[in-house]
Design an enzyme around this catalytic site. Sequence first.
Site, PDB file in Angstrom:
ATOM      1  N   LYS A 112       0.832  -1.211   0.000  1.00 14.31           N
ATOM      2  CA  LYS A 112       0.000   0.000   0.000  1.00 14.31           C
ATOM      3  C   LYS A 112       0.865   1.258   0.000  1.00 14.31           C
ATOM      4  O   LYS A 112       0.563   2.214  -0.704  1.00 14.31           O
ATOM      5  CB  LYS A 112      -0.963  -0.012   1.188  1.00 14.31           C
ATOM      6  CG  LYS A 112      -1.977  -1.148   1.047  1.00 14.31           C
ATOM      7  CD  LYS A 112      -3.327  -0.891   1.632  1.00 14.31           C
ATOM      8  CE  LYS A 112      -4.278  -1.950   1.052  1.00 14.31           C
ATOM      9  NZ  LYS A 112      -5.475  -2.184   1.826  1.00 14.31           N
ATOM     10  N   LYS A 195      -4.828 -11.148  -6.161  1.00 17.66           N
ATOM     11  CA  LYS A 195      -6.114 -11.397  -5.503  1.00 17.66           C
ATOM     12  C   LYS A 195      -7.165 -10.362  -5.916  1.00 17.66           C
ATOM     13  O   LYS A 195      -6.840  -9.216  -6.250  1.00 17.66           O
ATOM     14  CB  LYS A 195      -5.942 -11.402  -3.980  1.00 17.66           C
ATOM     15  CG  LYS A 195      -5.712 -10.043  -3.355  1.00 17.66           C
ATOM     16  CD  LYS A 195      -6.085 -10.068  -1.866  1.00 17.66           C
ATOM     17  CE  LYS A 195      -6.125  -8.645  -1.326  1.00 17.66           C
ATOM     18  NZ  LYS A 195      -6.988  -8.457  -0.184  1.00 17.66           N
ATOM     19  N   LYS A 198     -10.681  -4.891  -3.231  1.00 13.62           N
ATOM     20  CA  LYS A 198     -11.527  -3.697  -3.294  1.00 13.62           C
ATOM     21  C   LYS A 198     -10.753  -2.505  -3.840  1.00 13.62           C
ATOM     22  O   LYS A 198     -11.310  -1.638  -4.482  1.00 13.62           O
ATOM     23  CB  LYS A 198     -12.051  -3.341  -1.893  1.00 13.62           C
ATOM     24  CG  LYS A 198     -13.167  -4.246  -1.402  1.00 13.62           C
ATOM     25  CD  LYS A 198     -13.702  -3.736  -0.073  1.00 13.62           C
ATOM     26  CE  LYS A 198     -13.558  -4.765   1.022  1.00 13.62           C
ATOM     27  NZ  LYS A 198     -12.739  -4.431   2.155  1.00 13.62           N
TER      28      LYS A 198
END
Length: 333
Positions: A112, A195, A198
């Site tokens: 992130k 994966k 969101k």
Amino acid sequence: TPRILSGMQPTHDSLHLGNYLGAQVNWVRMQRDFDAFFCVVDQHALTVGPAPEELRRRTRVTAAQYLAGGIDPDVSTVFVQSHVPEHSQLAWVLNCITGYGEAARMTQFKDKAGQRGAEGTNVGLFTYPMLMAADILLYDTTAVPVGEDQRQHLELTRDLAQRFNARYGDTFVIPEAHIPGETAKIMSLQEPTAKMSKSAANQNGNLMMLDEPKVNTKKLKSAVTDTDNSVRFDPEAKPGIANLLRIHSALSGESIDALVERYAGENKYGALKTDVAEQVALVQAPFKARVDELLADPAELDRILARGAERARSVAAGVLERAYDAVGFLPSV
Ligand code: AQP
């Protein structure tokens, strides 16, 4: 009875099929055998800087999806993280026993922070795993049903609990990760080696639980596969097809072997995609209808969450007191 705790971040207006199959299906399965706590982790969601009205709406939508997916608030404790201040209180204590290097090694943080750059990375993102450890340890949790992506955070939680116990005396229960087999990592339809997420840049790779079925059907039709033209279960060589087979199998209850047999022969990718779309729609349509019903009465939803918070606090307060006392904080009364 042994306890479970798990949660999801209200970072989107809908869960994706990975959240549903990787985590929620297990929650529902386990809620009757365990004393179960399911938390909407709004403090974690704050790390990505949502607008206030967005966070408010998504917190309710996420709670509604827990219930729509089969969590029974009369059986399980459903609550919002920020309603239970003990989470941030224990997180501070855990921050103080976590090594800087240890936290900096967390791959989710590195991913992130890498995406956001130094300027866009806040300290909340860095301390996220210690808040998550607090979420879990506050309830004397024995098992944590999560997807594969959370394994490293769970390991850290166990390390911190063991370290705390060794340093300050037996205080925390050491939790076990409970990660499902074939559905632990549902992949993006567009990039089947990553994966479903969101926050993925390409949202076409996500099957969203609250989208219209025709939107998901379209995404499935353009799912990335391979040019080999035969349906086999080979996650290494054929990740796209393996992902579709896993999704079909998890939703229909049919074994992957049986599905491989059904789609034997050439040119069956289209048929497989159509059938997966049908299975997804079968789960999704009633799920969405139930969410709409729950959101139509937000006051009732808020009452359920208030009741959950009260129950959660009644457990969390005792565990926090134990930890505060162990580290040497003076009692406040
Ligand atoms: N693709 C996935 N397959 C299986 N399980 C998954 N989970 C997430 N993605 C998959 C599981 O869903 C639960 C809730 O996760 P979260 O809300 O904490 O979000 P996350 O793990 O950070 O993943 P998301 O949903 O993709 O969000 P972003 O993109 O914001 O990171 C967890 O149990 C997780 O393991």
